[in-house]
Design a protein around this motif. Structure first.
Motif, mmCIF file in Angstrom:
data_model
loop_
_atom_site.group_PDB
_atom_site.id
_atom_site.type_symbol
_atom_site.label_atom_id
_atom_site.label_comp_id
_atom_site.label_asym_id
_atom_site.label_seq_id
_atom_site.Cartn_x
_atom_site.Cartn_y
_atom_site.Cartn_z
ATOM 1 N N ARG A 101 0.737 4.606 -3.737
ATOM 2 C CA ARG A 101 0.340 4.463 -5.150
ATOM 3 C C ARG A 101 1.529 4.593 -6.103
ATOM 4 O O ARG A 101 1.603 3.899 -7.101
ATOM 5 C CB ARG A 101 -0.730 5.484 -5.515
ATOM 6 N N THR A 102 2.447 5.480 -5.785
ATOM 7 C CA THR A 102 3.624 5.660 -6.636
ATOM 8 C C THR A 102 4.418 4.359 -6.715
ATOM 9 O O THR A 102 4.831 3.939 -7.799
ATOM 10 C CB THR A 102 4.517 6.797 -6.087
ATOM 11 N N ILE A 103 4.616 3.740 -5.576
ATOM 12 C CA ILE A 103 5.357 2.472 -5.552
ATOM 13 C C ILE A 103 4.567 1.388 -6.261
ATOM 14 O O ILE A 103 5.105 0.644 -7.083
ATOM 15 C CB ILE A 103 5.699 2.076 -4.105
ATOM 16 N N ARG A 124 5.326 -9.151 -6.327
ATOM 17 C CA ARG A 124 4.875 -9.468 -4.962
ATOM 18 C C ARG A 124 5.633 -8.620 -3.930
ATOM 19 O O ARG A 124 5.037 -8.072 -3.003
ATOM 20 C CB ARG A 124 5.035 -10.957 -4.671
ATOM 21 N N GLU A 125 6.947 -8.509 -4.119
ATOM 22 C CA GLU A 125 7.745 -7.735 -3.169
ATOM 23 C C GLU A 125 7.388 -6.256 -3.224
ATOM 24 O O GLU A 125 7.308 -5.592 -2.189
ATOM 25 C CB GLU A 125 9.246 -7.927 -3.423
ATOM 26 N N ILE A 126 7.146 -5.737 -4.404
ATOM 27 C CA ILE A 126 6.763 -4.322 -4.532
ATOM 28 C C ILE A 126 5.425 -4.069 -3.844
ATOM 29 O O ILE A 126 5.232 -3.036 -3.200
ATOM 30 C CB ILE A 126 6.759 -3.887 -6.010
ATOM 31 N N GLY A 127 4.500 -5.014 -3.941
ATOM 32 C CA GLY A 127 3.229 -4.881 -3.227
ATOM 33 C C GLY A 127 3.442 -4.771 -1.722
ATOM 34 O O GLY A 127 2.831 -3.940 -1.046
ATOM 35 N N THR A 128 4.331 -5.604 -1.204
ATOM 36 C CA THR A 128 4.661 -5.559 0.225
ATOM 37 C C THR A 128 5.328 -4.233 0.578
ATOM 38 O O THR A 128 4.990 -3.598 1.583
ATOM 39 C CB THR A 128 5.593 -6.739 0.591
ATOM 40 N N LEU A 129 6.276 -3.805 -0.253
ATOM 41 C CA LEU A 129 6.960 -2.536 -0.005
ATOM 42 C C LEU A 129 5.983 -1.360 -0.007
ATOM 43 O O LEU A 129 6.092 -0.460 0.826
ATOM 44 C CB LEU A 129 8.052 -2.305 -1.056
ATOM 45 N N ALA A 130 5.033 -1.376 -0.926
ATOM 46 C CA ALA A 130 4.045 -0.296 -0.999
ATOM 47 C C ALA A 130 3.241 -0.213 0.295
ATOM 48 O O ALA A 130 2.983 0.886 0.806
ATOM 49 C CB ALA A 130 3.117 -0.498 -2.200
#
Length: 139
Positions: free
Chosen positions: A114-116, A99-105
């Motif tokens: 896309r990389t993130i 979930r956090e990576i989605g927000t960071l992306a």
């Protein structure tokens, strides 16, 4: 000659030239561009030329990010992968990180989105493995 033919060759070469030297890749780009120039349709020809020029990038894969969001996402993946808790704890940790990576992306520069976001694939595979292992953590 058509765009699909050039595109198919680009895709095939992206796989077969992974360890090739720069001169070989440059020669293949030149060859692909020459093929693209033979396409009658101007729009398709332009797209094929762009696609041919992308070959080196396709071979090397996406560049590592430089933004704070990229580095935070990479850190999250590392933390989850190194988590030595129970499978249930690891799954929960991975789900929070996803979930956090989605927000960071979404917060990152567009070129890194896309990389993130792809970092989540590692975490999703980890979740699948832990669930397959069952509650005891064994196979």
């Amino acid at each position: 000659m058509d765009f699909d033919t050039v595109d198919a060759q680009v895709i095939a070469l992206a796989e077969t030239l992974r360890d090739a030297d720069e001169a070989t890749v440059a020669a293949e780009v030149a060859r692909l561009k020459a093929l693209a120039e033979q396409i009658d349709d101007e729009r398709s020809r332009g797209l094929a030329l762009i696609r041919a020029e992308k070959l080196p990038e396709l071979i090397s894969g996406p560049k590592a990010g430089t933004s704070p969001q990229y580095w935070r996402a990479a850190s999250l993946v590392t933390q989850v992968v190194n988590d030595s808790g129970s499978p249930a704890d690891q799954i929960a940790h991975a789900e929070r990180a996803i979930r956090e990576i989605g927000t960071l992306a979404r917060q990152a520069p567009r070129r890194e989105f896309r990389t993130i976001l792809r970092m989540n694939s590692t975490l999703k595979r980890l979740i699948e493995r832990r669930r397959a292992e069952g509650p005891a953590g064994g196979s």
